[in-house]
Design a protein around this motif. Structure first.
Motif, PDB file in Angstrom:
ATOM      1  N   SER A   1       0.967  -1.157  -0.107  1.00  0.00           N
ATOM      2  CA  SER A   1      -0.011  -0.004   0.208  1.00  0.00           C
ATOM      3  C   SER A   1       0.768   1.166  -0.240  1.00  0.00           C
ATOM      4  CB  SER A   1      -0.825   0.116   1.416  1.00  0.00           C
ATOM      5  OG  SER A   1      -1.897  -0.726   1.067  1.00  0.00           O
ATOM      6  N   LEU A   2       1.912   1.168   0.769  1.00  0.00           N
ATOM      7  CA  LEU A   2       2.952   2.246   0.802  1.00  0.00           C
ATOM      8  C   LEU A   2       3.706   2.620  -0.544  1.00  0.00           C
ATOM      9  CD1 LEU A   2       4.033   4.245   2.685  1.00  0.00           C
ATOM     10  CD2 LEU A   2       5.990   2.894   2.887  1.00  0.00           C
ATOM     11  N   ILE A   3       3.757   1.420  -1.450  1.00  0.00           N
ATOM     12  CA  ILE A   3       4.273   1.659  -2.819  1.00  0.00           C
ATOM     13  C   ILE A   3       3.050   2.352  -3.667  1.00  0.00           C
ATOM     14  CG2 ILE A   3       5.006   0.429  -4.783  1.00  0.00           C
ATOM     15  CD1 ILE A   3       6.790  -1.005  -2.655  1.00  0.00           C
ATOM     16  N   PHE A   4       1.960   1.700  -3.604  1.00  0.00           N
ATOM     17  CA  PHE A   4       0.866   2.174  -4.461  1.00  0.00           C
ATOM     18  C   PHE A   4       0.484   3.690  -4.262  1.00  0.00           C
ATOM     19  CE2 PHE A   4      -1.072  -2.124  -4.865  1.00  0.00           C
ATOM     20  CZ  PHE A   4      -0.109  -2.618  -5.561  1.00  0.00           C
ATOM     21  N   ALA A   5       0.777   4.248  -3.001  1.00  0.00           N
ATOM     22  CA  ALA A   5       0.515   5.793  -2.828  1.00  0.00           C
ATOM     23  C   ALA A   5       1.501   6.491  -3.589  1.00  0.00           C
ATOM     24  CB  ALA A   5       1.048   6.034  -1.245  1.00  0.00           C
ATOM     25  N   ASP A   6       2.746   5.932  -4.338  1.00  0.00           N
ATOM     26  CA  ASP A   6       3.381   6.527  -5.203  1.00  0.00           C
ATOM     27  C   ASP A   6       2.899   6.520  -6.665  1.00  0.00           C
ATOM     28  OD1 ASP A   6       4.864   7.728  -3.108  1.00  0.00           O
ATOM     29  OD2 ASP A   6       6.333   6.047  -3.314  1.00  0.00           O
ATOM     30  N   LEU A   7       1.879   5.617  -6.814  1.00  0.00           N
ATOM     31  CA  LEU A   7       2.035   5.201  -8.238  1.00  0.00           C
ATOM     32  C   LEU A   7       0.506   5.721  -8.594  1.00  0.00           C
ATOM     33  CD1 LEU A   7       3.310   1.465  -8.270  1.00  0.00           C
ATOM     34  CD2 LEU A   7       4.126   3.572  -9.205  1.00  0.00           C
ATOM     35  N   ILE A   8      -0.409   5.583  -7.762  1.00  0.00           N
ATOM     36  CA  ILE A   8      -2.075   5.889  -8.044  1.00  0.00           C
ATOM     37  C   ILE A   8      -2.348   7.197  -7.302  1.00  0.00           C
ATOM     38  CG2 ILE A   8      -4.233   4.873  -8.026  1.00  0.00           C
ATOM     39  CD1 ILE A   8      -2.976   2.139  -7.333  1.00  0.00           C
TER      40      ILE A   8
END
Length: 291
Positions: free
Chosen positions: A159-166
């Motif tokens: 989820s932490l990584i998706f915050a940078d992608l979406i």
């Protein structure tokens, strides 16, 4: 990038296509690189006869890491009966596996510590979840607090990584992460073709976490984990779910059916009575308010 080794239980692992989609997403993200100290300690753990002194001296070469790990070990969260003043003393009293878990957790926290906006919100939640899981681990004889703490951190890394992608991922995460994780995963798949549990599984391999931890990350939202999961993996999932219940209670969420089902499953899995759980809730929520 490595992944945990496959086994005969193919249903335990993400399908190859899902892993490939996760890999493509990770390539676009700001993924923290695994520090050499973590890889070296994990390699040492794999040896038939690990050299404890060499491992301790490796950690001690990083004064900042040494200071933070000793602070964590001596904190109320880990309830050490003896004040530990050196890494050599720590490895003697705790063992290399537990010390490596703490170093891994500290290295991860250090690498992802500079976040803003939705990512900062998610990171704060992950760190709170890790602390709560370490405390709940007292209900699970199969686990040590450091295992639960590391799992609490790593289960949310996707989820932490998706915050940078979406775009606006933080808003979707805020609405769904606690009470509708399956809906959040559906949203992630529509946006990126993968979800946070598959990315978490992939990154667990990169960080050379034990296979039970990687599989528990992948199945954290599967209501009934696959048959064949041992007591250790099931306990990791149960403790994480109970930690999330406590986080929901801190936010005034009490009667959500999904959370109530997860609570009942976790208590049954750990053979914890409702009375013991209520005492645990009262103690931990009071402790958290006091910190």
């Amino acid at each position: 990038m490595t992944t945990p080794a496959a086994s005969n239980h193919s249903d335990h692992y993400p399908p190859r296509a899902d892993l490939e989609a996760a890999f493509q997403a990770v390539r676009r993200a700001k993924v923290p690189q695994v520090p050499d100290i973590v890889l070296s300690l994990r390699d040492e753990l794999r040896r038939p006869d690990p050299d404890l002194i060499q491992a301790a001296d490796l950690i001690a070469q990083d004064p900042a890491m040494t200071g933070q790990v000793l602070k964590t070990i001596n904190s109320p969260l880990f309830a050490s009966r003896t004040k530990i003043s050196s890494i050599r003393q720590a490895v003697t009293l705790l063992g290399l596996r537990r010390l490596t878990n703490l170093v891994t957790a500290e290295a991860f926290s250090r690498l992802v510590g500079e976040r803003e906006g939705g990512a900062r919100l998610i990171l704060d939640f992950i760190q709170e979840q890790a602390r709560m899981a370490a405390s709940v681990a007292a209900l699970a004889p199969e686990l040590t607090p450091d295992e639960a703490y590391l799992f609490g951190l790593m289960q949310g890394v996707g989820s932490l990584i998706f915050a940078d992608l979406i775009n606006d991922y933080g808003n979707e995460w805020t609405l769904q992460a606690l009470t509708a994780p399956q809906d959040l995963m559906d949203y992630e798949r529509r946006a990126l073709g993968t979800d946070h549990v598959t990315v978490g599984f992939l990154l667990a391999g990169t960080w050379r976490l034990p296979e039970p931890v990687a599989l528990a990350i992948y199945h954290q939202h599967t209501f009934e984990p696959p048959q064949g999961f041992d007591a250790h993996r099931r306990a990791l999932i149960a403790v994480a779910r109970l930690a999330r219940i406590l986080l929901a209670l801190r936010r005034g969420i009490e009667d959500n059916p999904v959370l109530l089902d997860q609570r009942d499953w976790g208590l049954n899995e750990l053979a914890v009575t409702p009375e013991t759980w209520e005492r645990c809730v009262a103690r931990l929520l009071t402790d958290e308010r006091g910190t």
